[in-house]
Design an enzyme around this catalytic site. Structure first.
Site, PDB file in Angstrom:
ATOM      1  N   ASP A 190       0.843  -1.201   0.000  1.00  0.00           N
ATOM      2  CA  ASP A 190       0.000   0.000   0.000  1.00  0.00           C
ATOM      3  C   ASP A 190       0.879   1.251   0.000  1.00  0.00           C
ATOM      4  OD1 ASP A 190      -2.291   1.510   0.060  1.00  0.00           O
ATOM      5  OD2 ASP A 190      -2.753   1.142   2.172  1.00  0.00           O
ATOM      6  N   HIS A 217       2.880   3.303  -8.781  1.00  0.00           N
ATOM      7  CA  HIS A 217       2.778   1.867  -9.080  1.00  0.00           C
ATOM      8  C   HIS A 217       4.047   1.390  -9.796  1.00  0.00           C
ATOM      9  CE1 HIS A 217      -1.248   2.038  -7.639  1.00  0.00           C
ATOM     10  NE2 HIS A 217      -1.764   2.668  -8.677  1.00  0.00           N
ATOM     11  N   LEU A 239      11.460 -20.483  -4.084  1.00  0.00           N
ATOM     12  CA  LEU A 239      10.448 -19.564  -3.535  1.00  0.00           C
ATOM     13  C   LEU A 239       9.150 -19.745  -4.304  1.00  0.00           C
ATOM     14  CD1 LEU A 239       9.732 -17.009  -1.761  1.00  0.00           C
ATOM     15  CD2 LEU A 239      10.348 -15.631  -3.754  1.00  0.00           C
TER      16      LEU A 239
HETATM   17  C1  FPP Z   1      -1.816   0.176  -3.331  1.00  0.00           C
HETATM   18  O1  FPP Z   1      -1.386   1.512  -3.379  1.00  0.00           O
HETATM   19  C2  FPP Z   1      -1.209  -0.594  -4.401  1.00  0.00           C
HETATM   20  C3  FPP Z   1      -1.904  -1.232  -5.383  1.00  0.00           C
HETATM   21  C4  FPP Z   1      -3.362  -1.213  -5.469  1.00  0.00           C
HETATM   22  C5  FPP Z   1      -1.227  -1.945  -6.486  1.00  0.00           C
HETATM   23  C6  FPP Z   1       0.028  -2.678  -6.177  1.00  0.00           C
HETATM   24  C7  FPP Z   1       0.725  -2.923  -7.465  1.00  0.00           C
HETATM   25  C8  FPP Z   1       2.042  -2.856  -7.694  1.00  0.00           C
HETATM   26  C9  FPP Z   1       3.023  -2.654  -6.640  1.00  0.00           C
HETATM   27  C10 FPP Z   1       2.612  -2.991  -9.075  1.00  0.00           C
HETATM   28  C11 FPP Z   1       2.294  -4.220  -9.861  1.00  0.00           C
HETATM   29  C12 FPP Z   1       2.491  -5.497  -9.143  1.00  0.00           C
HETATM   30  C13 FPP Z   1       3.232  -6.555  -9.584  1.00  0.00           C
HETATM   31  C14 FPP Z   1       3.195  -7.821  -8.823  1.00  0.00           C
HETATM   32  C15 FPP Z   1       4.084  -6.499 -10.776  1.00  0.00           C
HETATM   33  P1  FPP Z   1      -2.459   2.674  -3.479  1.00  0.00           P
HETATM   34  O2  FPP Z   1      -2.584   3.051  -4.904  1.00  0.00           O
HETATM   35  O3  FPP Z   1      -3.754   2.249  -2.835  1.00  0.00           O
HETATM   36  O4  FPP Z   1      -1.779   3.786  -2.632  1.00  0.00           O
HETATM   37  P2  FPP Z   1      -2.488   4.965  -1.803  1.00  0.00           P
HETATM   38  O5  FPP Z   1      -3.308   4.298  -0.719  1.00  0.00           O
HETATM   39  O6  FPP Z   1      -1.344   5.742  -1.266  1.00  0.00           O
HETATM   40  O7  FPP Z   1      -3.325   5.728  -2.775  1.00  0.00           O
END
Ligand code: FPP
Length: 243
Positions: free
Chosen positions: A11, A28, A122
């Protein structure tokens, strides 16, 4: 001895981007570097299963442009990292719905699942279009079909059977890590985490690295896990233990 199963709720990508005055998707994008780093570092700290919450069933509520970027990143990750994943003995699997994943991302994901199928160092479980309540609903449906067809009597439905229907052969997580300061599970591995230790850190996901994961694991190792008993048992109990 089998190693640890750690689940991570990644997050804070959006907040990381905002703090830098950049669009959300740049968070992201930076988050993919953290994914790469923790996947590389996990086996060195005793992790044998790593489940990453990459896209929740509720993430469809985000603007279509952001959703599109996330699946693009997933596709890129699968394409670019595949050889390294194979060479480093990582076996990638997917947990979640397949039917709504955009075709081009699904094709790359499937190639990666196939190419890495023999990895033994893993197990990287990618939770994509995943939600625990969906997984529990699917398990209930599967069990009901067996009951309806007469292969299973309702009284044969045990905790063990439900556990296999929900989690398959994947061991329950020992530790759930969530970044960016929020303290909730957001529909992630709810059944499987019945006895997991929870670890929350203020670090935003794009700033999170293998050293941060090592810190979470070392704190986990200092905790006493009792599984409902009075003293710590030598090993995690089977799912029939309640308390
Ligand atoms: C939450 O941050 C994150 C996500 C919803 C997406 C996670 C995805 C990645 C790290 C990239 C792709 C993954 C892989 C496995 C290649 P948020 O957007 O909710 O953050 P915020 O709460 O600060 O808005």
């Amino acid at each position: 001895m089998s190693g640890l199963h750690v689940g991570i709720i990644m997050d804070g990508n959006g907040r990381w981007a905002r703090a830098q005055g950049r669009p959300r998707w740049r968070g992201h994008l930076a988050g993919v570097d953290s994914v790469r780093d923790v996947v590389r570092g996990a086996p060195e700290i005793g992790i044998t299963t790593l489940t990453l919450y990459a896209f929740s069933s509720d993430n469809w509520k985000r603007p279509p442009g952001e959703v599109g970027r996330l699946f693009w990143l997933l596709r890129e990750y699968c394409q670019r990292e595949r050889n390294e994943l194979v060479e480093s003995g990582v076996r990638v699997t997917h947990v979640g719905r397949r039917d709504r994943i955009p075709q081009s991302a699904l094709a790359e994901l499937d190639r990666t699942l196939k190419a890495t199928a023999r990895g033994h160092r893993l197990h990287l479980q990618l939770a994509i279009d995943y939600g625990s309540r969906w997984a529990l609903t699917e398990a209930a449906r599967a069990i009901s079909r067996h009951v309806a067809s007469g292969d299973l009597r309702p009284e044969e439905i045990s905790l063990d059977l439900l556990d296999r229907a929900v989690a398959g052969e994947v061991p329950n997580p020992d530790l759930i890590v969530r970044t960016a300061g929020e303290q909730r599970l957001s529909d992630f591995l709810l059944w499987e985490s019945a006895y997991a230790e929870l670890y929350f850190t203020d670090a935003l996901w794009p700033d999170f690295r293998r050293e941060d994961l090592a810190l979470a694991v070392s704190e986990f190792q200092r905790r006493e896990r009792r599984f409902g008993a009075v003293t710590a048992p030598a090993e995690a109990p089977q799912p029939t233990v309640v308390g």
